[in-house]
Design an enzyme around this catalytic site. Structure first.
Site, PDB file in Angstrom:
ATOM      1  N   LYS A 184       0.904  -1.163   0.000  1.00 49.03           N
ATOM      2  CA  LYS A 184       0.000   0.000   0.000  1.00 49.03           C
ATOM      3  C   LYS A 184       0.939   1.207   0.000  1.00 49.03           C
ATOM      4  O   LYS A 184       1.648   1.476   0.971  1.00 49.03           O
ATOM      5  CB  LYS A 184      -0.897  -0.084   1.229  1.00 49.03           C
ATOM      6  CG  LYS A 184      -1.448   1.172   1.876  1.00 49.03           C
ATOM      7  CD  LYS A 184      -2.226   2.114   1.047  1.00 49.03           C
ATOM      8  CE  LYS A 184      -2.792   3.246   1.921  1.00 49.03           C
ATOM      9  NZ  LYS A 184      -1.996   4.472   1.899  1.00 49.03           N
ATOM     10  N   SER A 242       2.525   6.455  12.093  1.00 48.09           N
ATOM     11  CA  SER A 242       2.078   7.047  13.357  1.00 48.09           C
ATOM     12  C   SER A 242       1.547   5.981  14.323  1.00 48.09           C
ATOM     13  O   SER A 242       1.143   4.893  13.899  1.00 48.09           O
ATOM     14  CB  SER A 242       0.966   8.056  13.084  1.00 48.09           C
ATOM     15  OG  SER A 242      -0.159   7.383  12.552  1.00 48.09           O
ATOM     16  N   ARG A 243       1.504   6.344  15.594  1.00 44.96           N
ATOM     17  CA  ARG A 243       0.966   5.418  16.592  1.00 44.96           C
ATOM     18  C   ARG A 243      -0.521   5.183  16.325  1.00 44.96           C
ATOM     19  O   ARG A 243      -1.001   4.053  16.398  1.00 44.96           O
ATOM     20  CB  ARG A 243       1.172   5.981  17.998  1.00 44.96           C
ATOM     21  CG  ARG A 243       0.927   4.924  19.057  1.00 44.96           C
ATOM     22  CD  ARG A 243       0.834   5.449  20.469  1.00 44.96           C
ATOM     23  NE  ARG A 243       2.059   5.995  21.010  1.00 44.96           N
ATOM     24  CZ  ARG A 243       2.321   6.071  22.317  1.00 44.96           C
ATOM     25  NH1 ARG A 243       1.467   5.606  23.195  1.00 44.96           N
ATOM     26  NH2 ARG A 243       3.430   6.623  22.755  1.00 44.96           N
ATOM     27  N   GLU A 265       5.924  -0.351  13.348  1.00 42.29           N
ATOM     28  CA  GLU A 265       6.923   0.481  14.013  1.00 42.29           C
ATOM     29  C   GLU A 265       6.289   1.847  14.113  1.00 42.29           C
ATOM     30  O   GLU A 265       5.956   2.446  13.092  1.00 42.29           O
ATOM     31  CB  GLU A 265       8.180   0.504  13.137  1.00 42.29           C
ATOM     32  CG  GLU A 265       9.359   1.067  13.866  1.00 42.29           C
ATOM     33  CD  GLU A 265      10.337   1.669  12.888  1.00 42.29           C
ATOM     34  OE1 GLU A 265      10.752   0.994  11.937  1.00 42.29           O
ATOM     35  OE2 GLU A 265      10.658   2.843  13.094  1.00 42.29           O
ATOM     36  N   CYS A 302      13.098   7.664  12.748  1.00 42.39           N
ATOM     37  CA  CYS A 302      12.470   6.997  13.894  1.00 42.39           C
ATOM     38  C   CYS A 302      13.457   6.892  15.045  1.00 42.39           C
ATOM     39  O   CYS A 302      13.067   6.698  16.189  1.00 42.39           O
ATOM     40  CB  CYS A 302      11.934   5.637  13.491  1.00 42.39           C
ATOM     41  SG  CYS A 302      12.868   4.861  12.205  1.00 42.39           S
ATOM     42  N   GLU A 393       6.062  11.447  21.055  1.00 41.62           N
ATOM     43  CA  GLU A 393       6.998  11.732  19.966  1.00 41.62           C
ATOM     44  C   GLU A 393       6.600  13.038  19.268  1.00 41.62           C
ATOM     45  O   GLU A 393       5.456  13.204  18.870  1.00 41.62           O
ATOM     46  CB  GLU A 393       6.960  10.580  18.957  1.00 41.62           C
ATOM     47  CG  GLU A 393       7.899  10.760  17.785  1.00 41.62           C
ATOM     48  CD  GLU A 393       7.738   9.649  16.720  1.00 41.62           C
ATOM     49  OE1 GLU A 393       8.765   9.093  16.330  1.00 41.62           O
ATOM     50  OE2 GLU A 393       6.612   9.364  16.305  1.00 41.62           O
TER      51      GLU A 393
HETATM   52  P1  NAP Z   1       0.537   7.572   9.087  1.00 39.43           P
HETATM   53  O1  NAP Z   1      -0.425   8.698   9.104  1.00 39.43           O
HETATM   54  O2  NAP Z   1       0.465   6.614  10.201  1.00 39.43           O
HETATM   55  O3  NAP Z   1       0.320   6.797   7.692  1.00 39.43           O
HETATM   56  C1  NAP Z   1       1.054   5.635   7.363  1.00 39.43           C
HETATM   57  C2  NAP Z   1       0.184   4.714   6.508  1.00 39.43           C
HETATM   58  O4  NAP Z   1      -0.866   4.167   7.308  1.00 39.43           O
HETATM   59  C3  NAP Z   1      -0.496   5.423   5.345  1.00 39.43           C
HETATM   60  O5  NAP Z   1      -0.517   4.549   4.256  1.00 39.43           O
HETATM   61  C4  NAP Z   1      -1.890   5.677   5.865  1.00 39.43           C
HETATM   62  O6  NAP Z   1      -2.858   5.756   4.861  1.00 39.43           O
HETATM   63  C5  NAP Z   1      -2.128   4.468   6.749  1.00 39.43           C
HETATM   64  N1  NAP Z   1      -3.061   4.788   7.841  1.00 39.43           N
HETATM   65  C6  NAP Z   1      -2.948   5.810   8.725  1.00 39.43           C
HETATM   66  N2  NAP Z   1      -3.988   5.800   9.588  1.00 39.43           N
HETATM   67  C7  NAP Z   1      -4.757   4.744   9.232  1.00 39.43           C
HETATM   68  C8  NAP Z   1      -5.979   4.207   9.744  1.00 39.43           C
HETATM   69  N3  NAP Z   1      -6.605   4.747  10.786  1.00 39.43           N
HETATM   70  N4  NAP Z   1      -6.491   3.112   9.148  1.00 39.43           N
HETATM   71  C9  NAP Z   1      -5.866   2.557   8.088  1.00 39.43           C
HETATM   72  N5  NAP Z   1      -4.713   3.025   7.560  1.00 39.43           N
HETATM   73  C10 NAP Z   1      -4.168   4.105   8.118  1.00 39.43           C
HETATM   74  O7  NAP Z   1       2.033   8.062   9.020  1.00 39.43           O
HETATM   75  P2  NAP Z   1       2.738   9.203   8.128  1.00 39.43           P
HETATM   76  O8  NAP Z   1       1.791   9.709   7.099  1.00 39.43           O
HETATM   77  O9  NAP Z   1       3.983   8.652   7.664  1.00 39.43           O
HETATM   78  O10 NAP Z   1       3.119  10.351   9.115  1.00 39.43           O
HETATM   79  C11 NAP Z   1       2.249  10.892  10.057  1.00 39.43           C
HETATM   80  C12 NAP Z   1       2.946  10.884  11.416  1.00 39.43           C
HETATM   81  O11 NAP Z   1       3.432   9.565  11.695  1.00 39.43           O
HETATM   82  C13 NAP Z   1       4.170  11.754  11.545  1.00 39.43           C
HETATM   83  O12 NAP Z   1       3.869  13.074  11.807  1.00 39.43           O
HETATM   84  C14 NAP Z   1       4.895  11.073  12.686  1.00 39.43           C
HETATM   85  O13 NAP Z   1       4.371  11.514  13.904  1.00 39.43           O
HETATM   86  C15 NAP Z   1       4.595   9.623  12.515  1.00 39.43           C
HETATM   87  N6  NAP Z   1       5.702   8.859  11.887  1.00 39.43           N
HETATM   88  C16 NAP Z   1       6.544   8.178  12.708  1.00 39.43           C
HETATM   89  C17 NAP Z   1       7.580   7.440  12.168  1.00 39.43           C
HETATM   90  C18 NAP Z   1       8.502   6.673  13.042  1.00 39.43           C
HETATM   91  O14 NAP Z   1       9.337   5.978  12.498  1.00 39.43           O
HETATM   92  N7  NAP Z   1       8.412   6.739  14.336  1.00 39.43           N
HETATM   93  C19 NAP Z   1       7.771   7.384  10.790  1.00 39.43           C
HETATM   94  C20 NAP Z   1       6.878   8.083   9.961  1.00 39.43           C
HETATM   95  C21 NAP Z   1       5.849   8.805  10.543  1.00 39.43           C
HETATM   96  P3  NAP Z   1      -3.326   7.179   4.274  1.00 39.43           P
HETATM   97  O15 NAP Z   1      -2.442   7.386   3.116  1.00 39.43           O
HETATM   98  O16 NAP Z   1      -4.742   7.038   3.909  1.00 39.43           O
HETATM   99  O17 NAP Z   1      -3.137   8.178   5.363  1.00 39.43           O
END
Ligand code: NAP
Length: 525
Positions: A184, A242-243, A265, A302, A393
């Site tokens: 995805k 994200s968490r 992760e 991360c 975080e």
């Molecule tokens: P994200 O919002 O968690 O999205 C990652 C993937 O998961 C995307 O493909 C997203 O789809 C999907 N997703 C998110 N929420 C979902 C849900 N409720 N149900 C199903 N699928 C879902 O992460 P991100 O876009 O990379 O970044 C957002 C935040 O994540 C950052 O600001 C940061 O805080 C955190 N982050 C942390 C790390 C780490 O390594 N610790 C790395 C990257 C990001 P969609 O495309 O539809 O949103």
């Protein structure tokens, strides 16, 4: 290669029909063509069907054929050349050098997994031959090997558009294990995803593998991501993000009639413990080096050092002063997406407005869009212990220094920490006893404990652990970086009294794969 905005379902290119996503250059806010309409349940079904149909033959490919496939994927990615670098730079705002390095790491880890596959140690073959004359009971013939779990869904990460995305660590380890993969794509870099996806698709064809070994889908996580994770033909998933996203998908994976492993992760603030003698000897130098690590990749790693924990006093003041000067001199950097920039700004405001953390330095303001200002905050140990918000975080280049009254309070803060990817000790010889007292706590909290380094920078090798207790990951028993990541997508099967003609090669009597098997308690040479 022209980008078409299509999903890759096996060997087909398919245009989606849901709301399109479009890459955005975060340095300019310019929209990048083409747009990528999202998939529906129909394409999810098709990709899962193809993956399931491919599974039994792909998982039994010879070690050599599977290794060659991984190497072909690396070759095909390199063959894209500059257009891949240009597109990834445009979609991520990351500097060219960083993206070139990431391509090297991506191809390097595919080739490392090829080597791992060829060596065959991951099959972990154990043989306890029959003992028909054993008293009081004879023993049957028992042989164990590992097999692939089944089709795997991989969620591309935003912060590593190559090394943790379409052909990144999760995909490489799942393919190495013998699992077909459906990715995805992350909405932050759809064009980069298409380029890499087409490289994998070409490698599947070149190697004569069943087309369902790889598919790439676009669309919202809530629709496409959830549909993939809950499809009965999917047997595991890998996620970085994200968490909240990780937990939502983890819950979906666990609520299935047949729950599956979901390797997420999610969040880690990677505490650093500068111990007293080290602080005294090189507090200033450490302060500068710490900010160097904090600023890497605009803090979007991360393993970013989001927390410093030390005993207060003039030595810690010298560290904080040096770090503050370095923070003030830090240039603003473009973040990966407007959404991640907004989340960073909110995180910093929450910290500033907490009434518990004091801002001591901010970096330079940016002139372009989506540019983060580095930040440094200080809090007392008591305030840290009393406020869970201070442990959240802040994804980006902001960190918090926690001042402890003494060694006992420092230990209390360490005990209070959530699970982490890394924990770092900055120590000199005279800190040995203090370090010994902390080590058992840090082992319980983190997947990697390091001395006198900085957490950013993760070596891809056999010994690496990029994992850790919740919320760093959803399963602390594994790693998502390094060759041990293959074990996430394998499970052991024991074969009792099979005739040799029926046995898989790995467990045949004459050891045709020349594996170092554990036979009757002894390792074969
Ligand atoms: P994200 O919002 O968690 O999205 C990652 C993937 O998961 C995307 O493909 C997203 O789809 C999907 N997703 C998110 N929420 C979902 C849900 N409720 N149900 C199903 N699928 C879902 O992460 P991100 O876009 O990379 O970044 C957002 C935040 O994540 C950052 O600001 C940061 O805080 C955190 N982050 C942390 C790390 C780490 O390594 N610790 C790395 C990257 C990001 P969609 O495309 O539809 O949103």
């Amino acid at each position: 290669m022209n980008l078409t905005g299509e999903m890759l379902i096996g060997q087909q290119a398919v245009k989606g029909s849901r709301d399109p996503i479009q890459g955005i250059n975060p340095a300019t806010n310019e929209r990048l063509d083409p747009s990528y309409p999202g998939g529906t349940q129909t394409e999810v079904d098709r990709a899962c069907e193809l993956a399931w149909n491919a599974f039994d033959s792909y998982r039994e490919t010879s070690l050599e054929d599977r290794a060659k496939f991984l190497e072909t994927v690396a070759d095909e990615i390199e063959a894209i050349g500059d257009p891949l670098i240009e597109r990834a730079v445009a979609e991520s705002g990351l500097p060219q050098g960083r993206i070139q390095g990431e391509r090297g790491r991506t191809c390097g880890q595919l080739r490392l997994f090829a080597k791992t596959v060829r060596a065959g140690e991951w099959l972990d073959v154990r043989i306890d031959p029959a003992l028909p004359d054993r008293q009081p009971m004879p023993r049957v013939d028992l042989r164990q090997r590992h097999i692939a779990l089944g089709p795997v869904v991989v969620f591309g990460a935003s912060n590593f558009p190559l090394a943790f995305s379409v052909a990144g660590g999760d995909t490489a380890s799942a393919l190495a294990a013998g699992c077909p993969v459906i990715v995805k794509a992350h909405g932050a870099h759809p064009g980069t995803s298409e380029l890499v996806g087409r490289a994998i698709q070409a490698a599947v064809k070149k190697c004569g593998l069943p087309e369902g070994v790889f598919s790439l889908m676009y669309g919202s996580g809530r629709e496409v991501g959830t549909a993939l994770v809950t499809d009965p033909r999917i047997k595991a998933a890998g996620f970085t993000g994200s968490r909240s996203g990780g937990l939502a998908l983890w819950k979906a994976a666990q609520s299935r009639p047949e729950p599956i492993p979901f390797y997420a992760e999610m969040s880690s603030i990677n505490p650093v413990f500068p111990l007293p003698a080290a602080l005294k000897a090189r507090g200033e130098e450490m302060g500068k080096a710490f900010v160097g690590s904090l600023n890497m990749g605009a803090g979007q790693f991360c393993t970013n050092p989001g927390l410093v924990i030390a005993i207060k006093g003039p030595e810690l003041d010298a560290f904080v002063n040096a770090a503050s000067e370095a923070v003030k001199g830090s240039a603003a950097q473009t973040m990966l997406t407007p959404g991640i920039f907004d989340a960073y700004e909110n995180g910093v405001s929450t910290l500033a407005g907490s009434g518990k953390a004091k801002e001591v330095a901010r970096g330079q303001k940016g002139e372009g869009p989506n540019q983060c200002q580095t930040g440094l905050f200080v809090a007392t140990a008591q305030d840290f212990l009393g406020s869970d918000a201070l442990q959240e975080e802040v994804f980006g280049s902001t960190s918090l220094v926690v001042e402890c009254a003494d060694a006992a309070e420092l230990k209390q803060v360490a005990e209070h920490l959530e699970g982490q990817l890394t924990a770092t000790l900055q120590m000199d010889d005279a800190d040995l006893e203090a370090a010994k007292a902390l080590l058992p706590i840090l082992e319980r909290k983190a997947g990697r404990v390091m001395v006198n380094g900085w957490p950013t920078g993760v070596e891809v090798c056999d010994a690496m652990v990029h994992g850790g207790p919740f919320p760093a990951t959803s399963d602390s028993r594994t790693t998502s970086v390094g060759t041990a990541a293959i074990f996430r997508f394998l499970r052991p099967v024991c074969y009792q009294d099979l005739p040799d003609a029926l046995r898989p090669e790995a467990i045949k009597q004459d050891n045709p794969l020349k594996l170092r098997r554990l036979v009757d308690g002894k390792r074969e040479a």
